[in-house]
Scaffold this motif. Structure first.
Motif, PDB file in Angstrom:
ATOM      1  N   ILE A 280       0.859  -1.184   0.000  1.00 32.09           N
ATOM      2  CA  ILE A 280       0.000   0.000   0.000  1.00 32.09           C
ATOM      3  C   ILE A 280       0.893   1.231   0.000  1.00 32.09           C
ATOM      4  CG2 ILE A 280      -1.796   1.252   1.236  1.00 32.09           C
ATOM      5  CD1 ILE A 280      -2.642  -1.436   2.466  1.00 32.09           C
ATOM      6  N   ILE A 281       0.742   2.043  -1.016  1.00 29.53           N
ATOM      7  CA  ILE A 281       1.582   3.230  -1.168  1.00 29.53           C
ATOM      8  C   ILE A 281       0.766   4.477  -0.844  1.00 29.53           C
ATOM      9  CG2 ILE A 281       2.900   4.628  -2.801  1.00 29.53           C
ATOM     10  CD1 ILE A 281       4.266   2.058  -2.201  1.00 29.53           C
ATOM     11  N   ASP A 282       1.290   5.305   0.006  1.00 26.25           N
ATOM     12  CA  ASP A 282       0.663   6.601   0.284  1.00 26.25           C
ATOM     13  C   ASP A 282       1.789   7.581   0.575  1.00 26.25           C
ATOM     14  OD1 ASP A 282      -0.996   8.662   0.829  1.00 26.25           O
ATOM     15  OD2 ASP A 282      -1.557   7.983   2.839  1.00 26.25           O
ATOM     16  N   ASN A 283       2.350   8.168  -0.493  1.00 33.53           N
ATOM     17  CA  ASN A 283       3.539   8.997  -0.345  1.00 33.53           C
ATOM     18  C   ASN A 283       3.288  10.389  -0.916  1.00 33.53           C
ATOM     19  OD1 ASN A 283       6.044  10.119  -0.148  1.00 33.53           O
ATOM     20  ND2 ASN A 283       7.129   8.466  -1.189  1.00 33.53           N
ATOM     21  N   PRO A 284       3.278  11.414  -0.089  1.00 30.30           N
ATOM     22  CA  PRO A 284       3.068  12.779  -0.583  1.00 30.30           C
ATOM     23  C   PRO A 284       4.195  13.262  -1.479  1.00 30.30           C
ATOM     24  CG  PRO A 284       3.693  12.781   1.754  1.00 30.30           C
ATOM     25  CD  PRO A 284       3.440  11.356   1.374  1.00 30.30           C
ATOM     26  N   ILE A 285       5.360  12.575  -1.441  1.00 29.09           N
ATOM     27  CA  ILE A 285       6.479  12.978  -2.299  1.00 29.09           C
ATOM     28  C   ILE A 285       6.109  12.796  -3.772  1.00 29.09           C
ATOM     29  CG2 ILE A 285       8.882  12.487  -2.932  1.00 29.09           C
ATOM     30  CD1 ILE A 285       9.367  11.618  -0.067  1.00 29.09           C
ATOM     31  N   VAL A 286       5.371  11.697  -4.074  1.00 28.60           N
ATOM     32  CA  VAL A 286       4.938  11.462  -5.452  1.00 28.60           C
ATOM     33  C   VAL A 286       4.074  12.615  -5.929  1.00 28.60           C
ATOM     34  CG1 VAL A 286       3.616   9.938  -6.969  1.00 28.60           C
ATOM     35  CG2 VAL A 286       5.059   8.951  -5.184  1.00 28.60           C
ATOM     36  N   GLN A 287       3.162  13.041  -5.077  1.00 30.51           N
ATOM     37  CA  GLN A 287       2.284  14.152  -5.442  1.00 30.51           C
ATOM     38  C   GLN A 287       3.086  15.419  -5.719  1.00 30.51           C
ATOM     39  OE1 GLN A 287      -0.906  14.755  -2.698  1.00 30.51           O
ATOM     40  NE2 GLN A 287      -1.630  16.624  -3.659  1.00 30.51           N
ATOM     41  N   ARG A 288       4.058  15.671  -4.885  1.00 30.02           N
ATOM     42  CA  ARG A 288       4.890  16.858  -5.054  1.00 30.02           C
ATOM     43  C   ARG A 288       5.686  16.805  -6.353  1.00 30.02           C
ATOM     44  NH1 ARG A 288       9.705  16.985  -1.105  1.00 30.02           N
ATOM     45  NH2 ARG A 288      10.554  15.725  -2.800  1.00 30.02           N
ATOM     46  N   GLU A 289       6.141  15.603  -6.732  1.00 29.45           N
ATOM     47  CA  GLU A 289       7.000  15.455  -7.904  1.00 29.45           C
ATOM     48  C   GLU A 289       6.237  15.587  -9.226  1.00 29.45           C
ATOM     49  OE1 GLU A 289      10.424  14.917  -8.169  1.00 29.45           O
ATOM     50  OE2 GLU A 289      10.447  15.494  -6.065  1.00 29.45           O
ATOM     51  N   VAL A 290       4.942  15.276  -9.240  1.00 26.33           N
ATOM     52  CA  VAL A 290       4.207  15.299 -10.515  1.00 26.33           C
ATOM     53  C   VAL A 290       3.194  16.437 -10.602  1.00 26.33           C
ATOM     54  CG1 VAL A 290       4.473  12.809 -10.823  1.00 26.33           C
ATOM     55  CG2 VAL A 290       2.409  13.688  -9.731  1.00 26.33           C
ATOM     56  N   ASN A 291       2.894  17.091  -9.478  1.00 26.69           N
ATOM     57  CA  ASN A 291       1.910  18.179  -9.518  1.00 26.69           C
ATOM     58  C   ASN A 291       2.365  19.308 -10.434  1.00 26.69           C
ATOM     59  OD1 ASN A 291       0.067  16.951  -7.914  1.00 26.69           O
ATOM     60  ND2 ASN A 291       0.227  18.362  -6.191  1.00 26.69           N
ATOM     61  N   ILE A 409      14.674  16.525 -19.937  1.00 28.54           N
ATOM     62  CA  ILE A 409      13.619  15.990 -19.072  1.00 28.54           C
ATOM     63  C   ILE A 409      14.163  15.852 -17.647  1.00 28.54           C
ATOM     64  CG2 ILE A 409      12.054  14.033 -18.699  1.00 28.54           C
ATOM     65  CD1 ILE A 409      11.530  15.627 -21.257  1.00 28.54           C
ATOM     66  N   GLU A 410      13.325  16.135 -16.652  1.00 29.88           N
ATOM     67  CA  GLU A 410      13.780  16.046 -15.259  1.00 29.88           C
ATOM     68  C   GLU A 410      14.038  14.601 -14.837  1.00 29.88           C
ATOM     69  OE1 GLU A 410      10.919  17.935 -12.796  1.00 29.88           O
ATOM     70  OE2 GLU A 410      11.038  19.864 -13.826  1.00 29.88           O
ATOM     71  N   ARG A 411      13.117  13.715 -15.179  1.00 27.29           N
ATOM     72  CA  ARG A 411      13.230  12.328 -14.709  1.00 27.29           C
ATOM     73  C   ARG A 411      12.705  11.385 -15.781  1.00 27.29           C
ATOM     74  NH1 ARG A 411      15.409   9.528 -10.165  1.00 27.29           N
ATOM     75  NH2 ARG A 411      14.683  11.207  -8.806  1.00 27.29           N
ATOM     76  N   PHE A 412      13.481  10.352 -16.074  1.00 31.72           N
ATOM     77  CA  PHE A 412      13.095   9.298 -17.013  1.00 31.72           C
ATOM     78  C   PHE A 412      13.037   7.988 -16.231  1.00 31.72           C
ATOM     79  CE2 PHE A 412      14.143   5.716 -19.678  1.00 31.72           C
ATOM     80  CZ  PHE A 412      13.508   5.941 -20.894  1.00 31.72           C
ATOM     81  N   VAL A 413      11.899   7.305 -16.270  1.00 39.45           N
ATOM     82  CA  VAL A 413      11.739   6.031 -15.550  1.00 39.45           C
ATOM     83  C   VAL A 413      11.430   4.942 -16.561  1.00 39.45           C
ATOM     84  CG1 VAL A 413      10.478   4.782 -13.754  1.00 39.45           C
ATOM     85  CG2 VAL A 413      10.852   7.259 -13.528  1.00 39.45           C
ATOM     86  N   MET A 414      12.281   3.935 -16.610  1.00 42.07           N
ATOM     87  CA  MET A 414      12.074   2.808 -17.527  1.00 42.07           C
ATOM     88  C   MET A 414      11.495   1.614 -16.772  1.00 42.07           C
ATOM     89  SD  MET A 414      14.902   0.498 -19.517  1.00 42.07           S
ATOM     90  CE  MET A 414      14.481  -1.189 -19.964  1.00 42.07           C
ATOM     91  N   VAL A 500       6.396   1.974  -9.052  1.00 36.29           N
ATOM     92  CA  VAL A 500       7.088   2.667 -10.143  1.00 36.29           C
ATOM     93  C   VAL A 500       7.059   4.174  -9.899  1.00 36.29           C
ATOM     94  CG1 VAL A 500       6.946   3.274 -12.595  1.00 36.29           C
ATOM     95  CG2 VAL A 500       6.724   0.891 -11.892  1.00 36.29           C
ATOM     96  N   LEU A 501       5.884   4.697  -9.549  1.00 35.50           N
ATOM     97  CA  LEU A 501       5.771   6.130  -9.272  1.00 35.50           C
ATOM     98  C   LEU A 501       6.637   6.527  -8.083  1.00 35.50           C
ATOM     99  CD1 LEU A 501       1.924   6.716  -9.751  1.00 35.50           C
ATOM    100  CD2 LEU A 501       3.766   7.282 -11.334  1.00 35.50           C
ATOM    101  N   GLU A 502       6.656   5.660  -7.078  1.00 32.34           N
ATOM    102  CA  GLU A 502       7.459   5.928  -5.886  1.00 32.34           C
ATOM    103  C   GLU A 502       8.949   5.943  -6.232  1.00 32.34           C
ATOM    104  OE1 GLU A 502       7.738   5.904  -1.406  1.00 32.34           O
ATOM    105  OE2 GLU A 502       5.962   5.869  -2.650  1.00 32.34           O
ATOM    106  N   ALA A 503       9.381   4.908  -6.974  1.00 31.90           N
ATOM    107  CA  ALA A 503      10.801   4.826  -7.337  1.00 31.90           C
ATOM    108  C   ALA A 503      11.207   5.995  -8.222  1.00 31.90           C
ATOM    109  CB  ALA A 503      11.081   3.504  -8.056  1.00 31.90           C
ATOM    110  N   GLY A 504      10.240   6.549  -8.963  1.00 28.31           N
ATOM    111  CA  GLY A 504      10.525   7.687  -9.825  1.00 28.31           C
ATOM    112  C   GLY A 504      10.827   8.965  -9.078  1.00 28.31           C
ATOM    113  N   THR A 505      10.733   8.934  -7.766  1.00 31.56           N
ATOM    114  CA  THR A 505      11.080  10.112  -6.952  1.00 31.56           C
ATOM    115  C   THR A 505      12.412   9.938  -6.241  1.00 31.56           C
ATOM    116  OG1 THR A 505       9.995   9.305  -4.930  1.00 31.56           O
ATOM    117  CG2 THR A 505       8.611  10.464  -6.531  1.00 31.56           C
ATOM    118  N   MET A 506      13.016   8.740  -6.386  1.00 31.07           N
ATOM    119  CA  MET A 506      14.205   8.414  -5.596  1.00 31.07           C
ATOM    120  C   MET A 506      15.498   8.610  -6.381  1.00 31.07           C
ATOM    121  SD  MET A 506      13.053   4.833  -3.785  1.00 31.07           S
ATOM    122  CE  MET A 506      11.704   4.735  -2.637  1.00 31.07           C
TER     123      MET A 506
END
Length: 637
Positions: A280-291, A409-414, A500-506
């Motif tokens: 279960i993922i609930d990370n406000p960092i993801v929201q901050r990174e894509v908003n 691009i700021e971040r590329f996630v494969m 994937v979304l979470e790892a895209g902030t790390m």
């Protein structure tokens, strides 16, 4: 239980002769009522005369009913024709009584047998009404009992704790479904034998086939909060083996406004039986990174890409650019998002192999984040088409990565795969080469952070075993498994995409993130459980056929290559793979050469070239097994 008894009794004993004698009794009662009405609703009449006349009335009633056969109809299926038969029978009775009385008046055969015509007419009307009405009342009574009986679900609640008691209350309050809780089941010895609201708590060992049959148990509802996956697996396996449905009460966090309703009880799904805790993922960092960012998703119509798109749509992205070469699935995703009222996206039919077209998209929309999910992933198909595997998985990735680097691009996630680890097939090797290329451009990039996520199979993805098994079950089987010992790692699509979304902030870029997939699961066991969860039996109803390993397929998947290990991140389900250091300049040159010359090579030459780039690639059960090429040009330190 009382309703069961009543209906069984009615079915067994409500024969036509019971109906016959009930009708006679009603004729008798109607005769009393006729006298009562005739004498101004009083008993001011000669009772002895009435009693003397009753035998004659009943005799002619017997003659009428036997002649017409009104008693032969099935009362619970009474209709207009049955009511008409009753009308005919009562009319015949009235006529026979009138003739008998008239005959007796003229010939005076029996002195006491004189019935006033007014009483005969009243009796006729009352008898007709009572006989017809009684049939419809009986039919309605039976229908009510039948409807209630058909909807009764005899259930056992597994868990006599607080959650079980709340579930018991919810089942009793439910008006739409008719639950009858036979008992509780609990492992706690201190609870066994006791009662909750007069309902007994049973030892799990007592729940046998004989018990199920005796109490006609339809289903077991598991009501244990924070139940461990291995325990849920054991409980489910036991009860599906007994041939009854297994349902589960959702976690407390999913109760509606903190309250639990019976309609929230659901079937146990195959996802519940993977012997692993859900992520279960609930990370406000993801929201901050894509908003307020423009996010591009390649392969947006695929299983992973579409779920990433759905989850991104829950955030306040400035724009989500969805690209895929599959027109129909992309259209379906577009309509799904529109139906949800989501408008901050654009769907574009495009192919990652077409650099010119993709570059136009980059120029127009200026994405800031890229999630690259476009790939060919079916092992047997790619084993026959190395050209396509390289063109999409390697060169398509190269196009998107190069453009991401060029446009800052700021971040590329494969999105990679566990099949890229020690690959035994073309698909896995092509994804490993794509990983190597991302590693190369990551080292050279000054602005773009390149990230790779690597995980195993996802439940329900296009082409995965779960949809295949469902279709095979619908078609009556058999289910096909390539090997009885074959195992795979599994997670659900939403879980994988959340990670994937979470790892895209790390990280700082260049990392390969490995997801905790839990324990590997035997595909053969999944097949058996899916048969049981479908209400069928293995092998009596549906068999499982072992077909043999397909080209490129291996028994066990791995998340780490030989010599690789992991380091932890702040998230306990995401780790970083520590890989071999590779001479990136040499690898990049090789991949660039492949990009320029691959269309001049045949399949065997392409696979040879792949094996020079991925020395751990050893073909398995494939026409390419004889190609034993080991690179000398690649400098692996």
């Amino acid at each position: 239980m009382i309703r069961n008894f009543i209906l069984r009794t009615l079915d067994k004993y409500a024969s036509k002769w019971i109906v016959f004698f009930v009708d006679l009794f009603l004729v008798f009662v109607s005769f009393f009522i006729a006298y009562f009405i005739r004498f101004n609703v009083s008993f001011n009449f000669n009772v002895n005369n009435l009693l003397n006349q009753i035998p004659f009335v009943l005799f002619f009633a017997v003659v009428s009913f036997l002649t017409v056969g009104s008693y032969k109809s099935i009362i619970r299926h009474t209709g207009i024709r049955d009511a008409f038969n009753v009308f005919i029978a009562s009319s015949l009775l009235c006529v026979l009584l009138l003739l008998a009385v008239t005959f007796n008046v003229f010939f005076k055969v029996i002195d006491s047998f004189y019935i006033p015509k007014s009483i005969l007419i009243i009796h006729y009307l009352v008898t007709t009404l009572v006989l017809i009405l009684s049939r419809f009342i009986f039919k309605s009574f039976y229908d009510v009992l039948s409807i209630e009986l058909e909807s009764i679900h005899n259930v056992l609640i597994y868990g006599a704790g607080e959650s079980g008691i709340i579930s018991f209350g919810a089942l009793n309050r439910d008006k739409k479904n008719n639950y009858d809780v036979i008992g509780f089941i609990d492992d706690n010895k201190n609870k066994i034998g006791k009662k909750i609201d007069r309902v007994k708590i049973y030892n799990p060992k007592l729940i046998t086939k004989e018990f199920i049959k005796k109490y006609a148990v339809d289903e077991v509802i598991i009501s244990i909060q924070k139940i461990k996956p291995n325990r849920l697996l054991a409980i489910t396996d036991k009860f599906i083996g007994l041939g009854i449905d297994v349902k589960i009460v959702p976690a407390l966090s999913k109760w509606i406004d903190g309250d639990f309703n019976a309609n929230q009880i659901r079937q146990v799904k195959i996802e519940d039986l993977l012997d692993r805790a859900p992520i279960i993922i609930d990370n406000p960092i993801v929201q901050r990174e894509v908003n307020n960012k423009v996010v591009l998703v390649s392969g947006a119509a695929g299983s992973i890409g579409s779920e990433i798109s759905r989850q991104l749509s829950l955030y306040n992205c400035k724009l989500i650019v969805l690209i895929d070469q599959a027109e129909s699935p992309l259209y379906d995703l577009q309509q799904e998002l529109i139906q949800k009222g989501i408008t901050n996206f654009v769907a574009i039919v495009s192919d990652v192999r077409d650099r010119f077209k993709v570059e136009r998209i980059f120029k127009k929309y200026k994405p800031q984040r890229v999630f690259h999910a476009a790939a060919y992933k079916h092992v047997p198909l790619m084993e026959k088409s190395p050209y396509e595997a390289i063109k999409v998985n390697v060169l398509g990735t190269k196009n998107i990565a190069d453009l991401s680097n060029e446009y800052g691009i700021e971040r590329f996630v494969m999105i990679s795969t566990d099949k890229a680890v020690n690959p035994t097939n073309v698909m896995g090797a092509s994804k490993r080469i794509a990983e190597l290329y991302i590693g190369c451009v990551s080292k050279a990039s000054k602005k773009t952070k390149f990230t790779i996520t690597r995980f195993g199979n996802v439940l329900g993805s296009n082409g995965s075993v779960i949809p295949l098994f469902k279709r095979q079950i619908e078609n009556g089987g058999p289910l096909t498994v390539t090997h009885k010992k074959i195992t795979r790692y599994f997670m659900t699509i939403p879980e994988a995409c959340s990670l994937v979304l979470e790892a895209g902030t790390m990280g700082k870029g260049g990392e390969i993130y490995i997801f905790d997939m839990g324990k590997s699961v035997k595909i053969f066991e999944i097949a058996k459980r899916m048969i049981y969860l479908s209400g069928l039996r293995y092998p009596e109803d549906i068999d499982i056929k072992v077909t043999g390993l397909r080209p490129g397929e291996k028994l066990y998947e791995e998340l780490l290559a030989d010599g690789e290990n992991t380091t932890k991140t702040y998230h306990d389900k995401i780790m970083i793979a520590k890989t071999h250091e590779i001479d990136n300049s040499v690898v990049k040159i090789k991949i660039d050469d492949l990009s320029l010359n691959f269309d001049k090579l045949n399949n065997r030459e392409l696979v040879k070239l792949m094996k020079t780039l991925v020395p751990e690639y050893v073909s398995n059960n494939s026409e390419f097994e004889i190609l034993d090429v080991r690179p000398k040009e690649v400098n692996i330190k």
